[in-house]
Design a protein around this motif. Structure first.
Motif, PDB file in Angstrom:
ATOM      1  N   TYR A 176      40.911 -21.107   5.905  1.00 28.17           N
ATOM      2  CA  TYR A 176      42.322 -21.034   6.291  1.00 28.17           C
ATOM      3  C   TYR A 176      42.753 -19.586   6.488  1.00 28.17           C
ATOM      4  CZ  TYR A 176      42.818 -20.287   1.182  1.00 28.17           C
ATOM      5  OH  TYR A 176      42.694 -19.848  -0.114  1.00 28.17           O
ATOM      6  N   ASP A 177      43.924 -19.410   7.105  1.00 23.12           N
ATOM      7  CA  ASP A 177      44.520 -18.099   7.306  1.00 23.12           C
ATOM      8  C   ASP A 177      45.670 -17.949   6.328  1.00 23.12           C
ATOM      9  OD1 ASP A 177      42.756 -17.871   9.383  1.00 23.12           O
ATOM     10  OD2 ASP A 177      44.254 -18.195  10.960  1.00 23.12           O
ATOM     11  N   LEU A 178      45.922 -16.711   5.912  1.00 23.13           N
ATOM     12  CA  LEU A 178      47.006 -16.451   4.974  1.00 23.13           C
ATOM     13  C   LEU A 178      47.570 -15.057   5.238  1.00 23.13           C
ATOM     14  CD1 LEU A 178      48.481 -17.635   2.494  1.00 23.13           C
ATOM     15  CD2 LEU A 178      46.804 -16.483   1.062  1.00 23.13           C
ATOM     16  N   THR A 179      48.879 -14.964   5.328  1.00 14.42           N
ATOM     17  CA  THR A 179      49.517 -13.665   5.558  1.00 14.42           C
ATOM     18  C   THR A 179      50.137 -13.159   4.258  1.00 14.42           C
ATOM     19  OG1 THR A 179      50.043 -14.231   7.857  1.00 14.42           O
ATOM     20  CG2 THR A 179      51.283 -12.427   6.856  1.00 14.42           C
ATOM     21  N   LYS A 180      49.749 -11.945   3.845  1.00 10.44           N
ATOM     22  CA  LYS A 180      50.334 -11.311   2.664  1.00 10.44           C
ATOM     23  C   LYS A 180      50.263  -9.805   2.833  1.00 10.44           C
ATOM     24  CE  LYS A 180      46.059 -11.959  -0.026  1.00 10.44           C
ATOM     25  NZ  LYS A 180      45.498 -12.490  -1.283  1.00 10.44           N
ATOM     26  N   THR A 181      51.153  -9.102   2.171  1.00  7.89           N
ATOM     27  CA  THR A 181      51.308  -7.654   2.334  1.00  7.89           C
ATOM     28  C   THR A 181      51.363  -7.283   3.818  1.00  7.89           C
ATOM     29  OG1 THR A 181      48.920  -7.221   2.261  1.00  7.89           O
ATOM     30  CG2 THR A 181      50.104  -7.193   0.158  1.00  7.89           C
ATOM     31  N   SER A 182      51.990  -8.166   4.577  1.00  9.91           N
ATOM     32  CA  SER A 182      52.187  -7.957   6.020  1.00  9.91           C
ATOM     33  C   SER A 182      50.884  -7.913   6.810  1.00  9.91           C
ATOM     34  CB  SER A 182      52.984  -6.661   6.269  1.00  9.91           C
ATOM     35  OG  SER A 182      54.253  -6.727   5.630  1.00  9.91           O
ATOM     36  N   GLU A 183      49.809  -8.375   6.235  1.00 10.50           N
ATOM     37  CA  GLU A 183      48.521  -8.401   6.925  1.00 10.50           C
ATOM     38  C   GLU A 183      47.990  -9.830   7.006  1.00 10.50           C
ATOM     39  OE1 GLU A 183      47.550  -5.790   8.343  1.00 10.50           O
ATOM     40  OE2 GLU A 183      48.750  -4.265   7.310  1.00 10.50           O
ATOM     41  N   ASP A 184      47.162 -10.080   8.020  1.00 12.15           N
ATOM     42  CA  ASP A 184      46.572 -11.409   8.207  1.00 12.15           C
ATOM     43  C   ASP A 184      45.198 -11.471   7.538  1.00 12.15           C
ATOM     44  OD1 ASP A 184      48.733 -12.280   9.764  1.00 12.15           O
ATOM     45  OD2 ASP A 184      47.869 -11.385  11.577  1.00 12.15           O
ATOM     46  N   PHE A 185      45.071 -12.387   6.592  1.00 15.77           N
ATOM     47  CA  PHE A 185      43.817 -12.563   5.871  1.00 15.77           C
ATOM     48  C   PHE A 185      43.068 -13.799   6.372  1.00 15.77           C
ATOM     49  CE2 PHE A 185      45.784  -9.601   3.102  1.00 15.77           C
ATOM     50  CZ  PHE A 185      44.828  -9.094   2.227  1.00 15.77           C
ATOM     51  N   LYS A 186      41.752 -13.704   6.343  1.00 18.02           N
ATOM     52  CA  LYS A 186      40.886 -14.836   6.638  1.00 18.02           C
ATOM     53  C   LYS A 186      40.216 -15.260   5.327  1.00 18.02           C
ATOM     54  CE  LYS A 186      41.456 -14.920  11.143  1.00 18.02           C
ATOM     55  NZ  LYS A 186      42.099 -16.068  11.836  1.00 18.02           N
ATOM     56  N   TYR A 187      40.316 -16.545   5.008  1.00 15.74           N
ATOM     57  CA  TYR A 187      39.773 -17.070   3.753  1.00 15.74           C
ATOM     58  C   TYR A 187      38.675 -18.098   3.995  1.00 15.74           C
ATOM     59  CZ  TYR A 187      43.166 -15.239   0.330  1.00 15.74           C
ATOM     60  OH  TYR A 187      43.895 -14.437  -0.510  1.00 15.74           O
ATOM     61  N   ALA A 188      37.707 -18.112   3.089  1.00 20.11           N
ATOM     62  CA  ALA A 188      36.665 -19.148   3.096  1.00 20.11           C
ATOM     63  C   ALA A 188      36.323 -19.464   1.646  1.00 20.11           C
ATOM     64  CB  ALA A 188      35.422 -18.672   3.833  1.00 20.11           C
ATOM     65  N   THR A 189      36.422 -20.744   1.288  1.00 19.80           N
ATOM     66  CA  THR A 189      36.068 -21.181  -0.065  1.00 19.80           C
ATOM     67  C   THR A 189      34.945 -22.208   0.027  1.00 19.80           C
ATOM     68  OG1 THR A 189      38.268 -20.818  -1.008  1.00 19.80           O
ATOM     69  CG2 THR A 189      36.865 -22.389  -2.138  1.00 19.80           C
ATOM     70  N   ILE A 190      33.911 -22.026  -0.771  1.00 17.85           N
ATOM     71  CA  ILE A 190      32.799 -22.971  -0.832  1.00 17.85           C
ATOM     72  C   ILE A 190      32.815 -23.613  -2.214  1.00 17.85           C
ATOM     73  CG2 ILE A 190      30.319 -23.336  -0.662  1.00 17.85           C
ATOM     74  CD1 ILE A 190      31.528 -22.368   1.945  1.00 17.85           C
ATOM     75  N   VAL A 191      32.933 -24.930  -2.250  1.00 17.57           N
ATOM     76  CA  VAL A 191      32.870 -25.661  -3.524  1.00 17.57           C
ATOM     77  C   VAL A 191      31.559 -26.438  -3.508  1.00 17.57           C
ATOM     78  CG1 VAL A 191      33.957 -27.355  -5.035  1.00 17.57           C
ATOM     79  CG2 VAL A 191      35.386 -25.884  -3.600  1.00 17.57           C
ATOM     80  N   ALA A 192      30.702 -26.172  -4.483  1.00 14.42           N
ATOM     81  CA  ALA A 192      29.391 -26.825  -4.532  1.00 14.42           C
ATOM     82  C   ALA A 192      29.140 -27.426  -5.911  1.00 14.42           C
ATOM     83  CB  ALA A 192      28.288 -25.829  -4.195  1.00 14.42           C
ATOM     84  N   ARG A 193      28.343 -28.500  -5.921  1.00 14.98           N
ATOM     85  CA  ARG A 193      27.954 -29.114  -7.190  1.00 14.98           C
ATOM     86  C   ARG A 193      26.438 -29.179  -7.279  1.00 14.98           C
ATOM     87  NH1 ARG A 193      26.214 -33.866  -9.319  1.00 14.98           N
ATOM     88  NH2 ARG A 193      26.252 -34.936  -7.315  1.00 14.98           N
TER      89      ARG A 193
END
Length: 289
Positions: A176-193
């Protein structure tokens, strides 16, 4: 009268014999009933023991050191100017059940802008419990919870979820994308079992002072690489914990350069570089972290 008295005594004596036999017979029957009752009680106790619920034992009994679960080479690649190359361990009251570590840093490129990166890995291990289920089943439940939590990140935009192959027994990626501190962040989360352990790894980045925002593809690729190493570290930790004391030997592939004298020089150089950052960059990092 004198003759009838002895005769009466003999009659009473004969009559007493059957009474004694009857009493003896009753005593014998009573004993049989007690023995029968005792046997029934034993059978009942045995049946109760067999009816007790059983669960499959949990496979992994330990967790790896979270700050060593990802190789130094990978950390340097994903977070080039990490404040601490050794990572910052998460607070935990029981590191055998829950542990985590994170790295973050700003790669300052002067007038060309800066690149910020943040990497975090967390481990949660579940034991088998007759009343709660097997460790693997409990981990499966937490696996689903962690996915839902990542998808519900506050302010997240363009949230996407998809399965990932080759990481543990099952894995899912959330981007997902997230904007904070006036900047655009790119996020990736991996959930594994992997069996009774859940690994949750998050990697994100942004460009500062006019620097280009990292691509979503690069962020996801980095997250998957780190997640594979973290999952592999779980199995390695379990193998090490099973070895006799003093028999463990370091793995050349995962041993970092912490013992290399040059490593401390590198850390010192990184700190000097960090001290030269502009006050604007320092303010951005504080808000982000």
């Amino acid at each position: 009268m004198h003759r009838s008295a002895p005769r009466l005594s003999r009659i009473l004596a004969c009559a007493a014999v059957p009474v004694m036999l009857v009493v003896a017979g009753c005593s014998s029957d009573s004993g049989d009933k007690k023995e029968s009752g005792s046997s029934d009680s034993s059978a009942s106790a045995s049946a109760t023991k067999k009816a007790e619920p059983t669960v499959e034992p949990a496979k992994f009994a330990a967790l790896p050191d979270p700050c060593k679960s990802i190789t130094k080479k990978t950390v340097t690649s994903l977070v080039p100017k990490a404040k601490s190359k050794n990572g910052t361990a998460a607070t935990s009251s029981d590191t055998s059940s829950r542990a985590g570590c994170s790295w973050n840093g700003l790669d300052d490129n002067g007038v060309k802008g800066s690149q910020y990166r943040w990497l975090d890995v967390g481990f949660t291990r579940f034991d088998s419990d007759p009343s709660l289920g097997s460790g693997a089943k409990r981990a499966q439940q937490d696996f689903d919870k962690q996915i839902a939590k990542a998808k519900a990140a506050e302010g997240a935009k363009k949230v996407a979820e998809a399965p990932v192959s080759g990481i543990g027994e099952q894995a899912t990626k959330i981007t997902y994308d997230l904007t904070k501190t006036s900047e655009d962040f790119k996020y990736a989360t991996i959930v594994a079992r992997t069996e009774n352990v859940v690994v949750t790894l998050t990697y994100n980045g942004a460009g500062y002072a006019g620097s280009k925002t990292p691509s979503a593809g690069d962020i996801l690729k980095g997250a998957e690489k780190a997640a594979k190493e973290a999952v592999a570290a779980v199995a390695a930790a379990d193998t090490d914990s099973a070895k006799p004391s003093g028999s463990a030997t370091p793995d050349k592939k995962t041993t970092d350069k912490a013992d290399d004298p040059k490593s401390s020089d590198s850390d010192s150089s990184d700190r000097k570089t960090t001290d030269k950052k502009s006050s604007a960059h320092k303010s951005s990092v504080k808000k982000t972290s």
